[in-house]
Scaffold this motif. Structure first.
Motif, mmCIF file in Angstrom:
data_model
loop_
_atom_site.group_PDB
_atom_site.id
_atom_site.type_symbol
_atom_site.label_atom_id
_atom_site.label_comp_id
_atom_site.label_asym_id
_atom_site.label_seq_id
_atom_site.Cartn_x
_atom_site.Cartn_y
_atom_site.Cartn_z
ATOM 1 N N ASP A 163 20.380 1.113 3.811
ATOM 2 C CA ASP A 163 19.030 0.844 3.317
ATOM 3 C C ASP A 163 18.555 -0.579 3.606
ATOM 4 N N PHE A 164 19.455 -1.549 3.551
ATOM 5 C CA PHE A 164 19.043 -2.929 3.777
ATOM 6 C C PHE A 164 18.559 -3.103 5.215
ATOM 7 N N SER A 167 15.203 -1.392 5.620
ATOM 8 C CA SER A 167 14.133 -2.157 4.980
ATOM 9 C C SER A 167 13.659 -3.294 5.878
ATOM 10 N N THR A 168 14.580 -3.953 6.557
ATOM 11 C CA THR A 168 14.221 -5.044 7.471
ATOM 12 C C THR A 168 13.378 -4.536 8.627
ATOM 13 N N LYS A 170 11.519 -1.916 8.800
ATOM 14 C CA LYS A 170 10.205 -1.468 8.336
ATOM 15 C C LYS A 170 9.194 -2.607 8.239
ATOM 16 N N LYS A 171 9.667 -3.836 8.134
ATOM 17 C CA LYS A 171 8.789 -4.992 8.006
ATOM 18 C C LYS A 171 8.352 -5.555 9.360
#
Length: 271
Positions: A163-164, A167-168, A170-171
């Motif tokens: 997930d980490f 998440s990166t 996705k930014k």
């Protein structure tokens, strides 16, 4: 179109994973689980059958033994013996590096082939976002900035997953992405052999504005591996070497992908 392809890819990914786990699937059960029609499931299974991965029967399909690889693709010993001194992955990486421009922000996935791009990018300011932990030890031009996604470390490949890492990614909206893959079939199904990296690769493709570049040496052309990450209609370029099957490359080109081929030259000639 891009979002629609993504939905199709994720559905086929789920079917292939179920086949890998259970060796056979039911059309009715898959349709209910994936919330689609039985006709849609039958079409997906028909495609897999044409590619030689499953055998269909009334109401379902079974996985053909050995059709889906268990391990990441490697250049086989037999291929190495026939072509000593040739590193096809480096040939592909060098060709792909010609697509990188000054000022680009690019994704590079956990593939060794994709990571090799760093050794062929010179004199250009490039931001590289990667989940490849091996990038820390990779020689590169000082103009290149390397940003790791972070995430859980896959001990085998030193890739960053979970997930980490997602998440990166996705930014970021990258200009280009360079995705090394385990296989790409004649019908354009692009796959990887590592489940944890599936969503990483798919998300990198979805968060790329311009060129989506698939890197696959000739040993991966025409092959299917465990988990689908994309469809050829989602990519702009397929980069391979001169030994790749021309008939398969022709089919991929007819789907809209630009085909780039590096020339295989034995390293022995340079010694």
């Amino acid at each position: 179109m891009k979002n629609k392809r993504g939905v199709i890819t994720k559905r086929q990914q789920a079917i292939l994973q179920k086949l890998k786990e259970d060796k056979k699937v039911s059309v009715e059960i898959l349709a209910r689980k994936l919330n689609v029609s039985t006709l849609t499931i039958r079409r997906d299974l028909e495609m897999f059958e044409k590619e030689g991965f499953v055998k269909r029967y009334y109401g379902g399909a079974s996985l053909i033994e050995g059709a889906v690889a268990d391990d990441p693709t490697k250049i086989s010993a037999a291929d190495s013996e026939k072509n000593p001194g040739v590193d096809y992955r480096s040939i592909v990486a060098e060709k792909a590096a010609s697509l990188v421009e000054d000022g680009d922000t690019i994704f590079i996935n956990s593939s060794r082939t994709a990571l090799d791009l760093l050794t062929y990018i010179h004199g250009k300011h490039v931001n590289v976002i990667t989940n490849n932990g091996n990038a820390l030890n990779m020689p590169h031009d000082p103009l290149i900035s390397i940003i790791l996604t972070g995430g859980e470390v896959n001990a085998v490949k030193h890739s960053l997953v979970g997930d980490f890492a997602l998440s990166t990614i996705k930014k970021v909206q990258a200009d280009k992405c360079f995705i090394g893959v385990s296989g790409i079939t004649a019908d354009g199904q692009i796959s990887t052999a590592i489940l944890q990296e599936t969503m990483i690769n798919t998300l990198m493709i979805e968060h790329t504005k311009d060129d989506v570049v698939i890197l696959a040496d000739h040993t991966r052309i025409g092959k299917m591996h465990n988990f689908i990450i994309a469809d050829v209609h989602q990519v702009t370029h397929v980069v391979t070497d001169s030994l790749a099957d021309p008939l398969i490359l022709g089919k991929l080109a007819s789907s809209g992908a630009a085909i780039l081929q590096g020339t295989a030259v034995s390293c022995d000639n340079n010694s």
